[in-house]
Design a protein around this motif. Structure first.
Motif, PDB file in Angstrom:
ATOM      1  N   GLY A   1      -0.572 101.137  18.179  1.00 31.80           N
ATOM      2  CA  GLY A   1      -1.370 100.374  19.127  1.00 31.80           C
ATOM      3  C   GLY A   1      -2.156  99.252  18.468  1.00 31.80           C
ATOM      4  O   GLY A   1      -3.259  98.923  18.908  1.00 31.80           O
ATOM      5  N   ASN A   2      -1.603  98.647  17.435  1.00 34.09           N
ATOM      6  CA  ASN A   2      -2.351  97.662  16.659  1.00 34.09           C
ATOM      7  C   ASN A   2      -1.947  96.214  16.902  1.00 34.09           C
ATOM      8  O   ASN A   2      -2.366  95.325  16.174  1.00 34.09           O
ATOM      9  CB  ASN A   2      -2.245  97.990  15.163  1.00 34.09           C
ATOM     10  CG  ASN A   2      -0.821  97.917  14.642  1.00 34.09           C
ATOM     11  OD1 ASN A   2       0.128  97.711  15.377  1.00 34.09           O
ATOM     12  ND2 ASN A   2      -0.687  98.106  13.336  1.00 34.09           N
ATOM     13  N   GLN A   3      -1.161  95.932  17.949  1.00 31.17           N
ATOM     14  CA  GLN A   3      -0.671  94.576  18.152  1.00 31.17           C
ATOM     15  C   GLN A   3      -1.791  93.571  18.439  1.00 31.17           C
ATOM     16  O   GLN A   3      -1.799  92.476  17.874  1.00 31.17           O
ATOM     17  CB  GLN A   3       0.356  94.511  19.293  1.00 31.17           C
ATOM     18  CG  GLN A   3       1.603  95.292  19.033  1.00 31.17           C
ATOM     19  CD  GLN A   3       1.581  96.632  19.737  1.00 31.17           C
ATOM     20  OE1 GLN A   3       0.539  97.291  19.840  1.00 31.17           O
ATOM     21  NE2 GLN A   3       2.708  97.055  20.227  1.00 31.17           N
ATOM     22  N   LYS A   4      -2.708  93.909  19.346  1.00 32.14           N
ATOM     23  CA  LYS A   4      -3.773  92.950  19.687  1.00 32.14           C
ATOM     24  C   LYS A   4      -4.673  92.655  18.491  1.00 32.14           C
ATOM     25  O   LYS A   4      -5.003  91.495  18.232  1.00 32.14           O
ATOM     26  CB  LYS A   4      -4.608  93.469  20.860  1.00 32.14           C
ATOM     27  CG  LYS A   4      -3.925  93.311  22.189  1.00 32.14           C
ATOM     28  CD  LYS A   4      -4.842  93.748  23.326  1.00 32.14           C
ATOM     29  CE  LYS A   4      -4.098  93.624  24.643  1.00 32.14           C
ATOM     30  NZ  LYS A   4      -4.892  94.106  25.768  1.00 32.14           N
ATOM     31  N   GLY A   5      -5.099  93.690  17.789  1.00 28.99           N
ATOM     32  CA  GLY A   5      -5.944  93.491  16.615  1.00 28.99           C
ATOM     33  C   GLY A   5      -5.229  92.689  15.548  1.00 28.99           C
ATOM     34  O   GLY A   5      -5.815  91.801  14.922  1.00 28.99           O
ATOM     35  N   PHE A   6      -3.960  92.988  15.352  1.00 27.86           N
ATOM     36  CA  PHE A   6      -3.157  92.236  14.391  1.00 27.86           C
ATOM     37  C   PHE A   6      -3.070  90.775  14.811  1.00 27.86           C
ATOM     38  O   PHE A   6      -3.262  89.867  13.999  1.00 27.86           O
ATOM     39  CB  PHE A   6      -1.756  92.848  14.278  1.00 27.86           C
ATOM     40  CG  PHE A   6      -0.805  91.994  13.517  1.00 27.86           C
ATOM     41  CD1 PHE A   6      -0.854  91.940  12.138  1.00 27.86           C
ATOM     42  CD2 PHE A   6       0.121  91.203  14.175  1.00 27.86           C
ATOM     43  CE1 PHE A   6       0.013  91.119  11.422  1.00 27.86           C
ATOM     44  CE2 PHE A   6       0.989  90.390  13.477  1.00 27.86           C
ATOM     45  CZ  PHE A   6       0.929  90.349  12.094  1.00 27.86           C
TER      46      PHE A   6
ATOM     47  N   VAL B   1      -4.265  87.441  12.741  1.00 24.91           N
ATOM     48  CA  VAL B   1      -3.384  86.322  12.389  1.00 24.91           C
ATOM     49  C   VAL B   1      -4.037  85.013  12.810  1.00 24.91           C
ATOM     50  O   VAL B   1      -4.092  84.048  12.040  1.00 24.91           O
ATOM     51  CB  VAL B   1      -1.987  86.480  13.045  1.00 24.91           C
ATOM     52  CG1 VAL B   1      -1.189  85.191  12.967  1.00 24.91           C
ATOM     53  CG2 VAL B   1      -1.217  87.614  12.382  1.00 24.91           C
ATOM     54  N   LYS B   2      -4.547  84.990  14.023  1.00 27.61           N
ATOM     55  CA  LYS B   2      -5.200  83.779  14.534  1.00 27.61           C
ATOM     56  C   LYS B   2      -6.396  83.395  13.658  1.00 27.61           C
ATOM     57  O   LYS B   2      -6.562  82.233  13.281  1.00 27.61           O
ATOM     58  CB  LYS B   2      -5.647  83.998  15.974  1.00 27.61           C
ATOM     59  CG  LYS B   2      -6.233  82.784  16.630  1.00 27.61           C
ATOM     60  CD  LYS B   2      -6.593  83.087  18.071  1.00 27.61           C
ATOM     61  CE  LYS B   2      -7.127  81.848  18.774  1.00 27.61           C
ATOM     62  NZ  LYS B   2      -7.434  82.148  20.174  1.00 27.61           N
TER      63      LYS B   2
ATOM     64  N   TRP C   1       8.787  95.519  25.699  1.00 25.67           N
ATOM     65  CA  TRP C   1       8.714  94.271  24.925  1.00 25.67           C
ATOM     66  C   TRP C   1       7.831  93.240  25.607  1.00 25.67           C
ATOM     67  O   TRP C   1       7.183  92.432  24.935  1.00 25.67           O
ATOM     68  CB  TRP C   1      10.055  93.728  24.496  1.00 25.67           C
ATOM     69  CG  TRP C   1      11.073  93.257  25.487  1.00 25.67           C
ATOM     70  CD1 TRP C   1      12.228  93.904  25.824  1.00 25.67           C
ATOM     71  CD2 TRP C   1      11.094  92.020  26.208  1.00 25.67           C
ATOM     72  NE1 TRP C   1      12.948  93.154  26.723  1.00 25.67           N
ATOM     73  CE2 TRP C   1      12.274  91.991  26.970  1.00 25.67           C
ATOM     74  CE3 TRP C   1      10.226  90.928  26.294  1.00 25.67           C
ATOM     75  CZ2 TRP C   1      12.620  90.923  27.814  1.00 25.67           C
ATOM     76  CZ3 TRP C   1      10.560  89.866  27.127  1.00 25.67           C
ATOM     77  CH2 TRP C   1      11.743  89.878  27.867  1.00 25.67           C
ATOM     78  N   LYS C   2       7.746  93.285  26.931  1.00 26.18           N
ATOM     79  CA  LYS C   2       6.827  92.360  27.622  1.00 26.18           C
ATOM     80  C   LYS C   2       5.377  92.708  27.285  1.00 26.18           C
ATOM     81  O   LYS C   2       4.551  91.812  27.070  1.00 26.18           O
ATOM     82  CB  LYS C   2       7.069  92.380  29.128  1.00 26.18           C
ATOM     83  CG  LYS C   2       8.326  91.613  29.508  1.00 26.18           C
ATOM     84  CD  LYS C   2       8.528  91.553  30.999  1.00 26.18           C
ATOM     85  CE  LYS C   2       9.744  90.688  31.331  1.00 26.18           C
ATOM     86  NZ  LYS C   2       9.969  90.574  32.777  1.00 26.18           N
ATOM     87  N   ARG C   3       5.058  93.998  27.215  1.00 27.14           N
ATOM     88  CA  ARG C   3       3.709  94.416  26.807  1.00 27.14           C
ATOM     89  C   ARG C   3       3.414  93.958  25.376  1.00 27.14           C
ATOM     90  O   ARG C   3       2.312  93.523  25.071  1.00 27.14           O
ATOM     91  CB  ARG C   3       3.559  95.941  26.898  1.00 27.14           C
ATOM     92  CG  ARG C   3       3.133  96.398  28.246  1.00 27.14           C
ATOM     93  CD  ARG C   3       2.631  97.844  28.176  1.00 27.14           C
ATOM     94  NE  ARG C   3       3.047  98.500  29.402  1.00 27.14           N
ATOM     95  CZ  ARG C   3       3.803  99.569  29.491  1.00 27.14           C
ATOM     96  NH1 ARG C   3       4.232 100.172  28.406  1.00 27.14           N
ATOM     97  NH2 ARG C   3       4.142 100.066  30.661  1.00 27.14           N
ATOM     98  N   ASN C   4       4.390  94.084  24.505  1.00 26.83           N
ATOM     99  CA  ASN C   4       4.246  93.592  23.134  1.00 26.83           C
ATOM    100  C   ASN C   4       3.880  92.118  23.134  1.00 26.83           C
ATOM    101  O   ASN C   4       2.931  91.708  22.469  1.00 26.83           O
ATOM    102  CB  ASN C   4       5.573  93.760  22.365  1.00 26.83           C
ATOM    103  CG  ASN C   4       5.627  94.965  21.491  1.00 26.83           C
ATOM    104  OD1 ASN C   4       5.200  94.920  20.351  1.00 26.83           O
ATOM    105  ND2 ASN C   4       6.167  96.044  22.011  1.00 26.83           N
TER     106      ASN C   4
ATOM    107  N   ALA D   1       0.217  87.655  22.296  1.00 20.92           N
ATOM    108  CA  ALA D   1      -0.271  86.375  22.818  1.00 20.92           C
ATOM    109  C   ALA D   1      -1.774  86.211  22.622  1.00 20.92           C
ATOM    110  O   ALA D   1      -2.270  85.084  22.531  1.00 20.92           O
ATOM    111  CB  ALA D   1       0.085  86.246  24.294  1.00 20.92           C
ATOM    112  N   VAL D   2      -2.516  87.306  22.507  1.00 17.75           N
ATOM    113  CA  VAL D   2      -3.954  87.256  22.256  1.00 17.75           C
ATOM    114  C   VAL D   2      -4.256  86.419  21.012  1.00 17.75           C
ATOM    115  O   VAL D   2      -5.283  85.745  20.939  1.00 17.75           O
ATOM    116  CB  VAL D   2      -4.523  88.697  22.104  1.00 17.75           C
ATOM    117  CG1 VAL D   2      -5.932  88.699  21.563  1.00 17.75           C
ATOM    118  CG2 VAL D   2      -4.448  89.431  23.426  1.00 17.75           C
ATOM    119  N   GLY D   3      -3.351  86.447  20.055  1.00 21.19           N
ATOM    120  CA  GLY D   3      -3.526  85.682  18.824  1.00 21.19           C
ATOM    121  C   GLY D   3      -2.657  84.446  18.754  1.00 21.19           C
ATOM    122  O   GLY D   3      -2.479  83.857  17.688  1.00 21.19           O
ATOM    123  N   GLY D   4      -2.077  84.068  19.875  1.00 24.50           N
ATOM    124  CA  GLY D   4      -1.243  82.871  19.896  1.00 24.50           C
ATOM    125  C   GLY D   4       0.157  83.070  19.362  1.00 24.50           C
ATOM    126  O   GLY D   4       0.872  82.108  19.100  1.00 24.50           O
TER     127      GLY D   4
END
Length: 171
Positions: free
Chosen positions: A12-17, A21-22, A56-59, A64-67
């Motif tokens: 569950g680390n996609q948004k934080g990651f 990155v941003k 994959w859409k959720r991914n 997208a939170v980080g562009g």
């Protein structure tokens, strides 16, 4: 090396990651980013395709939170329960690829028979099969079987940590 990242749906680390990155200021093109989808409980082609697409859409929404608007690789983490389900999962991944949202497609924890289910109808071949593999745990001819299909093996737990911890024999 240090610019190859795996943001896992299981962690569950996609948004934080993506935020990191941003904030890093490192240009996106200098990073290799892999995401993952877990849809192995869906049964049948249509259900597996639908669940995988939702994954994959959720991914992509999280990234997208980080562009981040594309991935270098998306990994199907665990095969469906049967060949039609696996083919539904893969059909969804091929749609993601066709839309330019992932440069490459990969799988994790697939047996040779499960790879054959993918390859039977695939128009885009998986480049990687991520498997439990280490110097202490290297089951049979898994590398040769993947190579025979033109698929690279990437080790998860290469030092054996989650595969039982310590080595039981000297090397």
């Amino acid at each position: 090396g240090y610019r190859n990242f795996f943001a896992s749906v299981l962690a569950g680390n996609q948004k934080g990651f993506a935020r990191a990155v941003k904030d890093s200021g490192i240009p996106r093109k200098e990073l290799f980013i892999c995401g993952s989808v877990v849809s192995n409980r869906a049964n049948g082609f249509d259900s597996a395709k639908k669940d995988t697409t939702k994954g994959w859409k959720r991914n992509m929404e999280s990234f997208a939170v980080g562009g981040i608007d594309y991935l270098d690789q998306i990994m199907l983490d665990y095969p469906g329960p049967d060949c039609p389900s696996i083919q539904g999962q893969w059909a969804s991944f091929e749609e993601m690829h066709q839309q330019g949202l992932s440069k490459t497609l990969s799988v994790s924890n697939f047996s040779p028979a499960q790879l054959d289910c993918v390859l039977k109808k695939a128009t885009v071949k998986p480049v990687v099969n991520q498997l439990p593999f280490s110097v202490a745990y290297h089951p049979g001819d898994s590398v040769a079987e993947n190579n025979r299909r033109g698929i690279l093996v990437q080790a998860w737990a290469p030092l054996g940590g989650s595969l039982g911890g310590r080595f039981s024999s000297s090397i």
